[in-house]
Scaffold this active site. Structure first.
Site, PDB file in Angstrom:
ATOM      1  N   GLY A  16       0.803  -1.271  -0.012  1.00 22.58           N
ATOM      2  CA  GLY A  16      -0.082  -0.022   0.004  1.00 22.58           C
ATOM      3  C   GLY A  16       0.788   1.238  -0.006  1.00 22.58           C
ATOM      4  O   GLY A  16       0.433   2.149   0.553  1.00 22.58           O
ATOM      5  N   LEU A 110      -2.649  -2.959   9.860  1.00 22.22           N
ATOM      6  CA  LEU A 110      -3.187  -1.240  10.240  1.00 22.22           C
ATOM      7  C   LEU A 110      -4.659  -1.662  10.399  1.00 22.22           C
ATOM      8  O   LEU A 110      -5.223  -2.285   9.461  1.00 22.22           O
ATOM      9  CB  LEU A 110      -2.965  -0.254   9.180  1.00 22.22           C
ATOM     10  CG  LEU A 110      -1.568   0.296   9.337  1.00 22.22           C
ATOM     11  CD1 LEU A 110      -1.533   1.356  10.691  1.00 22.22           C
ATOM     12  CD2 LEU A 110      -0.312  -0.485   9.605  1.00 22.22           C
ATOM     13  N   SER A 112      -8.184   0.740  12.518  1.00 22.67           N
ATOM     14  CA  SER A 112      -8.852   1.908  12.413  1.00 22.67           C
ATOM     15  C   SER A 112      -9.714   1.916  13.695  1.00 22.67           C
ATOM     16  O   SER A 112     -10.008   0.939  14.331  1.00 22.67           O
ATOM     17  CB  SER A 112      -9.716   1.948  11.213  1.00 22.67           C
ATOM     18  OG  SER A 112     -10.974   2.873  11.568  1.00 22.67           O
ATOM     19  N   SER A 113      -9.852   3.177  14.239  1.00 21.29           N
ATOM     20  CA  SER A 113     -10.609   3.415  15.509  1.00 21.29           C
ATOM     21  C   SER A 113     -12.076   3.161  15.329  1.00 21.29           C
ATOM     22  O   SER A 113     -12.839   2.986  16.194  1.00 21.29           O
ATOM     23  CB  SER A 113     -10.439   4.861  15.929  1.00 21.29           C
ATOM     24  OG  SER A 113     -10.882   5.639  14.828  1.00 21.29           O
ATOM     25  N   CYS A 114     -12.756   2.917  14.052  1.00 24.97           N
ATOM     26  CA  CYS A 114     -13.806   2.573  13.969  1.00 24.97           C
ATOM     27  C   CYS A 114     -14.269   0.861  14.234  1.00 24.97           C
ATOM     28  O   CYS A 114     -15.447   0.462  14.155  1.00 24.97           O
ATOM     29  CB  CYS A 114     -14.434   2.910  12.565  1.00 24.97           C
ATOM     30  SG  CYS A 114     -13.684   1.652  11.138  1.00 24.97           S
ATOM     31  N   TYR A 141     -16.442  -1.749   6.892  1.00 19.26           N
ATOM     32  CA  TYR A 141     -14.775  -1.624   7.032  1.00 19.26           C
ATOM     33  C   TYR A 141     -14.427  -2.045   8.592  1.00 19.26           C
ATOM     34  O   TYR A 141     -13.306  -2.750   8.507  1.00 19.26           O
ATOM     35  CB  TYR A 141     -14.692  -0.063   7.001  1.00 19.26           C
ATOM     36  CG  TYR A 141     -13.241   0.355   6.731  1.00 19.26           C
ATOM     37  CD1 TYR A 141     -12.289  -0.113   5.817  1.00 19.26           C
ATOM     38  CD2 TYR A 141     -12.444   1.014   7.925  1.00 19.26           C
ATOM     39  CE1 TYR A 141     -10.812   0.322   5.909  1.00 19.26           C
ATOM     40  CE2 TYR A 141     -11.261   1.445   8.156  1.00 19.26           C
ATOM     41  CZ  TYR A 141     -10.420   1.189   7.019  1.00 19.26           C
ATOM     42  OH  TYR A 141      -9.075   1.083   6.976  1.00 19.26           O
ATOM     43  N   LYS A 145     -11.638  -4.789   9.731  1.00 18.43           N
ATOM     44  CA  LYS A 145     -10.384  -4.732  10.344  1.00 18.43           C
ATOM     45  C   LYS A 145     -10.180  -5.357  11.712  1.00 18.43           C
ATOM     46  O   LYS A 145      -9.305  -5.387  11.991  1.00 18.43           O
ATOM     47  CB  LYS A 145     -10.379  -2.997  10.604  1.00 18.43           C
ATOM     48  CG  LYS A 145      -9.923  -2.202   9.321  1.00 18.43           C
ATOM     49  CD  LYS A 145      -8.559  -2.464   8.710  1.00 18.43           C
ATOM     50  CE  LYS A 145      -8.364  -2.027   7.388  1.00 18.43           C
ATOM     51  NZ  LYS A 145      -7.052  -2.491   7.116  1.00 18.43           N
ATOM     52  N   LEU A 171      -7.006  10.035  10.183  1.00 18.03           N
ATOM     53  CA  LEU A 171      -5.634  10.436  10.005  1.00 18.03           C
ATOM     54  C   LEU A 171      -5.830  11.649   8.751  1.00 18.03           C
ATOM     55  O   LEU A 171      -6.811  11.676   7.969  1.00 18.03           O
ATOM     56  CB  LEU A 171      -4.889   9.339   9.291  1.00 18.03           C
ATOM     57  CG  LEU A 171      -4.715   8.248  10.048  1.00 18.03           C
ATOM     58  CD1 LEU A 171      -4.237   7.065   9.423  1.00 18.03           C
ATOM     59  CD2 LEU A 171      -3.709   8.350  11.106  1.00 18.03           C
ATOM     60  N   HIS A 184     -11.960  11.618   3.391  1.00 19.09           N
ATOM     61  CA  HIS A 184     -12.340  12.076   4.839  1.00 19.09           C
ATOM     62  C   HIS A 184     -12.632  13.340   5.416  1.00 19.09           C
ATOM     63  O   HIS A 184     -12.046  14.235   4.329  1.00 19.09           O
ATOM     64  CB  HIS A 184     -11.307  11.613   5.775  1.00 19.09           C
ATOM     65  CG  HIS A 184     -11.291   9.946   5.745  1.00 19.09           C
ATOM     66  ND1 HIS A 184     -10.154   9.259   4.960  1.00 19.09           N
ATOM     67  CD2 HIS A 184     -11.677   8.951   6.515  1.00 19.09           C
ATOM     68  CE1 HIS A 184     -10.595   7.789   5.449  1.00 19.09           C
ATOM     69  NE2 HIS A 184     -11.411   7.789   6.330  1.00 19.09           N
ATOM     70  N   ASP A 274     -23.889  12.253  10.449  1.00 25.21           N
ATOM     71  CA  ASP A 274     -22.700  12.962  11.503  1.00 25.21           C
ATOM     72  C   ASP A 274     -21.726  11.534  11.770  1.00 25.21           C
ATOM     73  O   ASP A 274     -20.703  11.830  12.269  1.00 25.21           O
ATOM     74  CB  ASP A 274     -23.470  13.091  12.700  1.00 25.21           C
ATOM     75  CG  ASP A 274     -23.725  14.811  12.658  1.00 25.21           C
ATOM     76  OD1 ASP A 274     -23.053  15.310  12.064  1.00 25.21           O
ATOM     77  OD2 ASP A 274     -24.494  15.045  13.645  1.00 25.21           O
TER      78      ASP A 274
HETATM   79  O1  GFB Z   1     -13.595  11.770   8.029  1.00 24.16           O
HETATM   80  P1  GFB Z   1     -15.063  11.110   8.111  1.00 24.16           P
HETATM   81  O2  GFB Z   1     -15.812  11.038   6.535  1.00 24.16           O
HETATM   82  O3  GFB Z   1     -15.447   9.733   8.701  1.00 24.16           O
HETATM   83  O4  GFB Z   1     -16.188  12.160   8.758  1.00 24.16           O
HETATM   84  P2  GFB Z   1     -15.848   9.190  10.045  1.00 24.16           P
HETATM   85  C1  GFB Z   1     -15.936  12.709   9.987  1.00 24.16           C
HETATM   86  C2  GFB Z   1     -17.115  13.785  10.328  1.00 24.16           C
HETATM   87  O5  GFB Z   1     -16.905  14.904   9.637  1.00 24.16           O
HETATM   88  C3  GFB Z   1     -18.552  13.415  10.099  1.00 24.16           C
HETATM   89  C4  GFB Z   1     -18.067  15.411   8.882  1.00 24.16           C
HETATM   90  O6  GFB Z   1     -19.359  13.849  11.118  1.00 24.16           O
HETATM   91  C5  GFB Z   1     -18.989  14.261   8.771  1.00 24.16           C
HETATM   92  O7  GFB Z   1     -20.096  14.381   8.606  1.00 24.16           O
HETATM   93  N1  GFB Z   1     -17.765  16.056   7.931  1.00 24.16           N
HETATM   94  C6  GFB Z   1     -18.158  17.442   7.600  1.00 24.16           C
HETATM   95  C7  GFB Z   1     -17.434  15.617   6.735  1.00 24.16           C
HETATM   96  N2  GFB Z   1     -17.841  17.811   6.306  1.00 24.16           N
HETATM   97  C8  GFB Z   1     -17.268  16.802   5.752  1.00 24.16           C
HETATM   98  C9  GFB Z   1     -17.196  16.638   4.251  1.00 24.16           C
HETATM   99  O8  GFB Z   1     -17.085  17.479   3.718  1.00 24.16           O
HETATM  100  N3  GFB Z   1     -16.715  15.150   4.140  1.00 24.16           N
HETATM  101  C10 GFB Z   1     -16.622  14.232   5.037  1.00 24.16           C
HETATM  102  N4  GFB Z   1     -16.104  12.988   4.743  1.00 24.16           N
HETATM  103  N5  GFB Z   1     -17.044  14.357   6.458  1.00 24.16           N
HETATM  104  C11 GFB Z   1     -14.430   7.519   9.280  1.00 24.16           C
HETATM  105  C12 GFB Z   1     -14.846   5.862   8.550  1.00 24.16           C
HETATM  106  O9  GFB Z   1     -15.430   7.766   9.798  1.00 24.16           O
HETATM  107  O10 GFB Z   1     -13.301   7.113  10.117  1.00 24.16           O
HETATM  108  C13 GFB Z   1     -13.619   5.476   8.252  1.00 24.16           C
HETATM  109  O11 GFB Z   1     -15.595   6.273   7.686  1.00 24.16           O
HETATM  110  C14 GFB Z   1     -12.328   5.330   9.069  1.00 24.16           C
HETATM  111  O12 GFB Z   1     -13.952   3.577   7.868  1.00 24.16           O
HETATM  112  C15 GFB Z   1     -12.244   6.562   9.728  1.00 24.16           C
HETATM  113  O13 GFB Z   1     -12.834   4.333  10.195  1.00 24.16           O
HETATM  114  C16 GFB Z   1     -11.248   6.482  10.753  1.00 24.16           C
HETATM  115  O14 GFB Z   1     -14.755   9.502  11.202  1.00 24.16           O
HETATM  116  O15 GFB Z   1     -17.023   9.444  10.590  1.00 24.16           O
END
Ligand code: GFB
Length: 313
Positions: A16, A110, A112-114, A141, A145, A171, A184, A274
């Site tokens: 990766g 590796l 993830s915290s999820c 996911y 993991k 990250l 993300h 959210d």
């Molecule tokens: O980083 P994120 O996509 O993942 O979103 P998770 C984190 C928070 O940011 C959520 C908000 O509450 C989203 O609604 N957010 C606000 C946004 N604006 C945006 C935007 O424009 N894009 C995105 N993506 N989010 C991930 C998992 O969950 O955590 C992965 O999906 C992985 O699998 C990672 O485990 C560590 O933190 O919710």
């Protein structure tokens, strides 16, 4: 620091290496006395067991860092459940089994915290694993993991393999994916704020309510922690890697706006998910071992934005 495992003279396969985490690990390993080997997607499809085994037989790495994965933010996880569970299960299984067959001395997987339950007490300690239902927005996911942790444990138990696993928090940094919908939060907010500023827009869109709390780790700090774990840790239990510090999404958006210098307001979109309300790791185990994150969110965001301007804007 007592070094239980030396990387000197070892051949280390970073699986990766084109991803954000893998490329940070390659950068970090450049200051170790080891040989780094990588292979591109066009040569080896990690979802194909025969191709992975042939590559391992031919290359014979001593160490494997399993950073290859199908990843994405909340939207990608929710819309591509089959990709997230299938790709990740099969990549982990192929690499871990091939590492066992070819006698790899050390493997680091590796996660993830999820992996932790939706209602886990915060901050989430390692022993919260499998104590309750998962957060539905990323359960596919997460299941893959969790399987990676269990694969490492099973090969350790049956064959004595020195396979360990680390669970990073959310990250960001150089090499992040700036896809408009699949990225993300940090990358998405950097991109959207940059574009809003360039267009002299009055607002920047932020998904959800802005209330969820996340913990953000700069990817080069993660790479440093992973090398630390490779050298010093051997055990069945997975290890959390993070800062232990939570920020609301609103606070993150404010920090991004400050980094980029955007003068407008936020336009929250509550129709967007959210996800988990709060996700912060208990990193005391790693801290006691002797590693602590030092990069501030402000410094990390400045570096991430500089990378974005040069490579992805
Ligand atoms: O980083 P994120 O996509 O993942 O979103 P998770 C984190 C928070 O940011 C959520 C908000 O509450 C989203 O609604 N957010 C606000 C946004 N604006 C945006 C935007 O424009 N894009 C995105 N993506 N989010 C991930 C998992 O969950 O955590 C992965 O999906 C992985 O699998 C990672 O485990 C560590 O933190 O919710």
């Amino acid at each position: 620091m007592t070094e239980a495992f030396s990387l000197a003279g070892r051949r280390v396969w970073v699986a990766g290496h084109r991803g954000m985490v893998g490329s940070a690990v390659v950068r970090r390993l450049a200051s170790e006395q080891c040989e780094v080997v990588t292979v591109g997607r066009s040569e080896v499809d990690l979802r194909r067991q025969d191709q992975v085994e042939r590559w391992m037989d031919a290359t014979r790495p001593d160490v494997v860092v399993l950073a290859a994965a199908t990843v994405g933010g909340i939207h990608a996880n929710m819309t591509r459940p089959a990709d997230f569970i299938y790709d990740n299960l099969v990549i982990e299984t192929n690499i871990i089994h091939a590492a066992h067959k070819s006698g790899v001395a050390k493997l680091l997987a590796l996660g993830s915290s999820c992996i932790y339950p939706r209602e886990a007490p915060q901050p989430m300690a390692e022993d919260m694993l499998l104590t309750g239902p998962l957060e539905p927005t990323n359960e596919w996911y997460a299941v893959a993991k969790i399987a990676a942790i269990k694969l490492c444990q099973a090969y350790r138990e049956q064959y004595g393999s020195d396979f360990i696993s680390a669970m990073p928090t959310n990250l960001y940094g150089p090499g992040d994916n700036y896809h408009p919908t699949d990225s993300h939060a940090v990358a998405a907010l950097i991109r959207k704020t940059h574009l809003a500023k360039a267009a002299s827009a009055s607002t920047v869109e932020v998904w959800g309510t802005g209330k969820p709390v996340r913990e953000f780790l700069f990817v080069d700090a993660l790479a440093d922690a992973l090398v630390f774990l490779l050298k010093t840790y051997s055990g069945a239990g997975h290890v959390n890697v993070g800062t232990g510090i939570g920020h609301s999404i609103r606070e993150l958006a404010e920090a991004v706006v400050k980094t980029i210098g955007f003068a407008g307001d936020f336009a929250f979109d509550p129709a967007k998910p959210d996800g988990m309300k709060v996700k912060i790791m208990d990193v005391s185990r790693l801290n006691v071992m002797g590693w602590k994150a030092t990069t501030t969110l402000e410094d990390g965001l400045a570096k991430a934005y500089a990378w974005y301007l040069k490579n992805a804007a």
